[in-house]
Design an enzyme around this catalytic site. Structure first.
Site, short mmCIF file in Angstrom:
data_model
loop_
_atom_site.label_atom_id
_atom_site.label_comp_id
_atom_site.label_asym_id
_atom_site.label_seq_id
_atom_site.Cartn_x
_atom_site.Cartn_y
_atom_site.Cartn_z
N GLY A 69 -20.99 -39.81 -26.06
CA GLY A 69 -19.58 -39.58 -26.24
C GLY A 69 -18.73 -40.28 -25.19
N THR A 70 -19.23 -40.33 -23.97
CA THR A 70 -18.49 -41.00 -22.89
C THR A 70 -18.25 -42.46 -23.22
OG1 THR A 70 -19.23 -39.50 -21.14
CG2 THR A 70 -18.63 -41.73 -20.48
N ASN A 149 -13.25 -28.71 -23.88
CA ASN A 149 -14.65 -28.37 -23.63
C ASN A 149 -14.83 -27.19 -22.69
OD1 ASN A 149 -13.57 -30.55 -21.86
ND2 ASN A 149 -15.46 -30.20 -20.72
N GLN A 179 -16.54 -31.89 -28.88
CA GLN A 179 -16.70 -30.44 -29.03
C GLN A 179 -16.20 -29.92 -30.37
OE1 GLN A 179 -18.39 -28.47 -27.22
NE2 GLN A 179 -18.67 -29.61 -25.31
N SER A 199 -20.65 -36.93 -30.44
CA SER A 199 -21.90 -37.02 -29.67
C SER A 199 -22.99 -36.23 -30.35
CB SER A 199 -21.66 -36.49 -28.25
OG SER A 199 -22.85 -36.50 -27.49
N GLY A 200 -24.24 -36.71 -30.20
CA GLY A 200 -25.37 -36.07 -30.86
C GLY A 200 -25.87 -34.80 -30.19
N HIS A 201 -25.89 -34.77 -28.87
CA HIS A 201 -26.58 -33.67 -28.20
C HIS A 201 -25.77 -32.38 -28.15
CE1 HIS A 201 -24.82 -33.41 -24.00
NE2 HIS A 201 -24.28 -34.53 -24.42
N THR A 238 -30.23 -53.99 -29.14
CA THR A 238 -31.19 -53.42 -30.08
C THR A 238 -30.90 -51.94 -30.30
OG1 THR A 238 -32.87 -55.00 -29.36
CG2 THR A 238 -33.63 -53.06 -30.55
N CYS A 324 -16.63 -26.52 -9.50
CA CYS A 324 -17.71 -27.44 -9.84
C CYS A 324 -18.11 -28.31 -8.65
CB CYS A 324 -17.27 -28.34 -11.00
SG CYS A 324 -17.02 -27.42 -12.52
#
Length: 378
Positions: A69-70, A149, A179, A199-201, A238, A324
């Site tokens: 996503g980034t 998020n 999100q 994003s996939g994860h 690739t 954080c």
């Protein structure tokens, strides 16, 4: 283990891992190769693209795979500015965007762009008018996330798109939907955004794969990576075929029972707000429409990092919504301008299809014990 940090990443179902293993071990051809093993992979890549595009609600030819996503966010920001380089050097974004967008905008500032960072209210809400009032005739890009998020707040992308069409039709619109994809209903073809990052994860897919939707108003988009011509010549290299296979399988699994999953997560969020809200000194954060899978709260007076460490030692995984880095609030929490006792105690719970009501109850019990046995330090 009780995992309540699905907004950070998600567990991979066995079917996703199996799809990836098959590609890694058996269907390992390079899609650019001309012999049957490569041609098979080329067809597979286009099928995986169609699967993700269908779920996103767009034509497959407008979806480009990225590494995450980034990368999709950074590409959208630079491509929009490149197309509108003759329109002006002004960007409008929000103060609560993901760092992928904020850092891309800061990079553009170094290239001579001016960026307006729209602040939310103390409840995290940003209205379409908040965004549109910052737009100028020289605004090349507006970038506003679909779902925050950290807070779960849902932002009015369709309304922003309509407003831009009426006020500044040449200004391009990007939304970070990482999100939001398969968490809140929307379709790329009708949302109104010119760029959409996913994003996939975040949906049960592997890390290392994302995608960018590029709409029809973007003419001759600037390539992210020149080279061998993969991804329509816009992102050469690739193809990461195993990650693509896992992403597509995760999308299939989600879309097969999407209504059930969304209803389940919404019920979990409502239950969590109820049982956590009964804890003394606990404050529910965020206002307005919200995504079903994120709940942000503050145990006012108790440092969030201590809470995360304590619950982690009990096998409960949650996220510190603040503190954080070196005890400082995250940029999202800081933008809310909350009292120190509130901002220092922010934590985020986020849910997935696997989350149970018992998980929520056990987390609430642990939070209450933390409150009852630890001294407030803020």
């Amino acid at each position: 283990m009780i995992y309540l940090d699905h907004a950070a990443t998600t567990p991979i179902p066995r079917a996703v891992a199996d799809a990836m293993y098959e590609v890694l071990a058996e269907r390992f051809g390079n899609p650019s190769s001309q012999y049957p093993l490569g041609a098979d992979m080329k067809r597979a890549v286009e099928q995986w693209r169609r699967t993700v595009a269908q779920a996103l609600g767009c034509d497959a030819g407008r979806l480009y795979f990225t590494s995450c996503g980034t990368e999709a966010d950074a590409w959208a920001v630079t491509a929009a500015c490149w197309q509108n380089r003759h329109l002006g050097k002004h960007i409008v974004t929000t103060a609560v965007e993901h760092s992928a967008v904020l850092e891309s905008c800061r990079w553009m500032e170094k290239q001579g762009y001016e960026v307006t960072y729209v602040a939310p209210g103390s409840d995290g809400v940003i209205t379409a008018e908040d965004i549109l009032s910052a737009v100028r005739p020289d605004t090349a890009l507006v970038s506003c996330m679909l779902v925050n998020n950290e807070l779960g707040c849902l932002y009015p992308i369709e309304e922003i798109a309509r407003g831009l069409a009426a006020r500044n039709p040449k200004t391009l619109l990007h939304t970070d939907a990482v999100q939001g994809f398969l968490k809140v209903p929307f379709a790329a073809n009708t949302l109104g955004a010119d760029f959409i990052s996913i994003s996939g994860h975040k949906i049960g897919g592997p890390k290392g794969i994302g995608a960018l939707y590029i709409g029809p108003r973007v003419k001759n988009p600037r390539p992210l990576l020149p080279g061998g011509g993969q991804e329509g010549g816009l992102r050469s290299g690739t193809e990461a075929t195993a990650q693509m296979a896992g992403f597509a399988k995760a999308v299939e699994l989600r879309t097969e029972r999407l209504t059930e999953i969304l209803d389940h997560m919404a019920a979990l969020r409502a239950h969590a707000a109820e049982v956590l809200g009964a804890i003394p000194d606990l404050k529910i954060l965020g206002g307005g429409p919200a995504a079903p899978h994120i709940l942000s709260v503050s145990l006012e007076g108790w440092p969030s990092q201590n809470i995360v460490t304590d619950l982690g030692s009990q096998g409960i995984c949650i996220s510190a919504g603040s503190a954080c880095h070196r005890g400082k609030p995250s940029h999202v929490v800081a933008a809310l301008k909350l009292p120190k006792k509130v901002s220092g105690g922010v934590i985020r719970l986020s849910f997935g299809p696997e989350t149970t009501f018992d998980d929520i109850d056990r987390c609430a019990e642990a939070l209450r014990r933390h409150h009852d046995t630890r001294m407030p330090m803020l």
